[in-house]
Design an enzyme around this catalytic site. Structure first.
Site, PDB file in Angstrom:
ATOM      1  N   LYS A 185       0.837  -1.202   0.000  1.00  0.00           N
ATOM      2  CA  LYS A 185       0.000   0.000   0.000  1.00  0.00           C
ATOM      3  C   LYS A 185       0.880   1.263   0.000  1.00  0.00           C
ATOM      4  CE  LYS A 185      -3.176  -2.859  -0.221  1.00  0.00           C
ATOM      5  NZ  LYS A 185      -4.063  -3.498   0.737  1.00  0.00           N
TER       6      LYS A 185
HETATM    7  C1  LIG Z   1      -4.969  -4.578   1.026  1.00  0.00           C
HETATM    8  C2  LIG Z   1      -6.437  -4.578   0.908  1.00  0.00           C
HETATM    9  C3  LIG Z   1      -7.265  -5.083   1.917  1.00  0.00           C
HETATM   10  C4  LIG Z   1      -6.750  -5.801   3.113  1.00  0.00           C
HETATM   11  O1  LIG Z   1      -5.792  -5.174   3.837  1.00  0.00           O
HETATM   12  P1  LIG Z   1      -4.831  -6.037   4.776  1.00  0.00           P
HETATM   13  O2  LIG Z   1      -4.086  -5.028   5.547  1.00  0.00           O
HETATM   14  O3  LIG Z   1      -3.976  -6.881   3.880  1.00  0.00           O
HETATM   15  O4  LIG Z   1      -5.704  -6.891   5.650  1.00  0.00           O
HETATM   16  C5  LIG Z   1      -8.621  -4.963   1.763  1.00  0.00           C
HETATM   17  N1  LIG Z   1      -9.162  -4.401   0.688  1.00  0.00           N
HETATM   18  C6  LIG Z   1      -8.413  -3.926  -0.313  1.00  0.00           C
HETATM   19  C7  LIG Z   1      -9.081  -3.285  -1.477  1.00  0.00           C
HETATM   20  C8  LIG Z   1      -7.026  -4.011  -0.246  1.00  0.00           C
HETATM   21  O5  LIG Z   1      -6.284  -3.551  -1.262  1.00  0.00           O
END
Ligand SMILES: *Cc1c(COP(=O)(O)O)cnc(C)c1O
Length: 378
Positions: A185
Site C-alpha cells: 500500500k
Molecule cells: C490490502 C487490501 C485489503 C486488506 O488489507 P490487509 O491489511 O492486507 O488486511 C482490503 N481491501 C483492499 C481493497 C485491499 O487492497
C-alpha cells in the site's frame, strides 16, 4: 539498480530514520502495543481531520470490526463490488452476513453506483464500496443512496490513503473508512491498518473487539462482556507506520508524477489505439496506488505477464473477480453474473509503480510492453 535488474511492481521505501527508530523500540523494553501505537493513532487522527482513528493488525480486521460495531451479522446483506481483494467480501462472510455484489463501471473499475439501488432489499444494512487503485468510488451517489435507505457505509479505503473526493481527503468525512498498511500500500506498517470511526460509533467497543473484549479499570480491575479478537498493532509496526506517514505526501506526489509519465509514454506508443485501456486520467482525486491497464481480450494475460517477466518487468493481477472463487461459486455465484467485473478482471494488469522507481523505469516498462504487444499482434 542496473537496467538489467528485475523491476518489481511495487516495493516499500523504509528510510534510515525509521529503521533506527525501530531499533530503539526493540531496545526499549516495550515492543507490543504501547506509546508508539498511541502516537501513530494520534498522527492518523490529525491526518483525518481530528476524527477518532484506531490502529489494528490489518486492514481486513478493521472492516470486520466496523461490521460488528454496526451489529451486522446473520440475515443481513452488505452490498459491495466483485472487483476487489477478496478480503472485502470475506469480512462480510466472517460476521455471518451475506455479500451482495453490484457490477463495476468498466471505466473507473469501481462499483457502479447507478446499479446499487436495484440490489437493495429489506435485509440490506450497509454498502461497502472500494476505492480501487486509490480512485474514489462515487461517494456523492453512494452516501445519498445510504441516507435514502437508512444504510451505513464502510469505505474500503485500503488503497486510498491520501486520495480525495471533491477536495476532501478520503477518511476525513463520511461514515466508516478502513485503511491498510500492508507493504504494497502507499504507506506500510509491515502489516496493519486503521479504522476511522464516525461520531456515533462506540470507540470503546471497537477497542475491546481489538483485544479479547477486555475492559480495564484502575490498576487491577478487568471485565469481559464481549468476544473480542486479537488484532492490536505492535509498537514496532506503529513506529514503521508513523515514519511512513511523515512521508505520505512525498510518496503520493512521486506516484502522481510517475503516473503522468506513464500516460505520456503510453500515448507515445499509441496503446489506446491498439485496444489497451488505460486508467482514468485523474490527477486531483486518486493517490495513484496502482497504474493498471486492460489489454484487449485476445491477449492472454498469463502469456503477457510471462513475456514481460522474461524481460525483467514484474506485473500483478488486482484482481480476479471475487464471485468466481470457489468459495463464492459454492454460494451460488456463476460466470456471467457481473460481466464488467469479469471482463476487466480477466485482463487487468498492474504495471510497476512505486515512489523509488526512476523516471527511466517508466519508459523501460512501456518500451518492453510495446515490443511484447507487437509479438502478440497488437
Ligand atoms: C490490502 C487490501 C485489503 C486488506 O488489507 P490487509 O491489511 O492486507 O488486511 C482490503 N481491501 C483492499 C481493497 C485491499 O487492497
Amino acid at each position: 539498480m542496473t537496467s538489467q535488474d528485475t523491476l518489481p511492481f511495487t516495493r516499500p521505501d523504509i528510510d534510515d530514520d525509521t529503521i533506527a527508530g525501530v531499533v530503539e523500540v526493540l531496545r526499549s523494553g516495550w515492543i507490543t502495543t504501547g506509546p508508539w501505537c498511541a502516537r501513530f493513532e494520534q498522527a492518523l487522527s490529525e491526518y483525518f481531520g481530528g476524527r477518532t482513528v484506531l490502529a489494528f493488525a490489518s486492514g481486513t480486521v478493521t472492516m470486520e470490526v466496523a461490521l460488528r460495531l454496526l451489529g451486522i451479522g446473520p440475515g443481513d446483506e452488505v452490498i459491495t463490488t466483485p472487483l476487489s481483494w477478496v478480503a472485502t467480501s470475506n469480512v462480510i462472510l466472517t460476521v455471518g452476513a451475506t455479500p451482495v455484489f453490484v457490477d463495476i463501471d468498466p471505466t473507473t473499475r469501481n462499483i457502479d453506483a447507478g446499479r446499487i439501488e436495484a440490489a437493495i432489499t429489506p435485509r440490506t444494512r450497509a454498502i461497502l464500496p472500494v476505492h480501487l487503485a486509490g480512485l474514489p468510488a462515487d461517494l456523492d451517489a453512494i452516501d445519498a443512496i445510504a441516507a435514502r435507505h437508512g444504510l451505513r457505509v464502510i469505505e474500503d479505503a485500503a488503497q486510498a490513503i491520501g486520495s480525495s473526493w471533491r477536495g476532501k481527503r478520503i477518511g476525513s468525512f463520511g461514515d466508516f473508512a478502513s485503511f491498510s498498511f500492508h507493504p504494497n500500500k502507499n504507506i506500510t506498517s509491515i502489516e496493519g491498518g486503521c479504522l476511522v470511526l464516525p461520531p456515533d460509533a462506540d470507540a470503546d467497543l471497537a477497542r475491546r473487539l481489538r483485544l479479547q473484549g477486555v475492559q480495564r479499570s484502575g490498576l487491577d480491575g478487568m471485565e469481559v462482556d464481549v468476544v473480542g479478537g486479537k488484532s492490536n498493532l505492535t509498537d514496532v509496526a506503529a513506529r514503521v507506520g508513523w515514519g511512513q506517514l511523515q512521508r505520505l505526501e512525498e510518496f503520493n506526489a512521486r506516484r502522481r508524477d510517475l503516473a503522468q509519465q506513464y500516460f505520456a509514454a503510453c500515448d507515445a506508443i499509441g496503446l489506446e489505439a491498439r485496444g489497451v485501456q488505460l486508467p482514468p486520467r485523474d490527477f486531483t482525486q486518486t493517490n495513484w496506488h496502482m497504474f493498471q491497464i486492460v489489454p484487449p481480450p485476445q491477449v492472454q494475460r498469463a502469456a503477457l505477464m510471462q513475456a514481460l517477466k522474461e524481460r525483467g518487468i514484474t506485473t500483478g493481477v488486482h484482481y480476479p473477480p471475487i464471485h468466481l472463487f470457489r468459495l463464492y461459486r459454492a454460494r451460488g455465484f456463476a460466470p456471467g453474473d457481473f460481466p464488467h467485473a469479469e471482463t476487466v478482471g480477466a485482463s487487468i494488469l498492474t504495471l510497476p509503480l512505486f515512489p523509488a522507481m526512476r523516471d527511466s523505469d517508466v519508459t523501460r516498462v512501456t518500451d518492453t510492453l510495446d515490443a511484447v504487444l507487437r509479438q502478440f499482434g497488437l
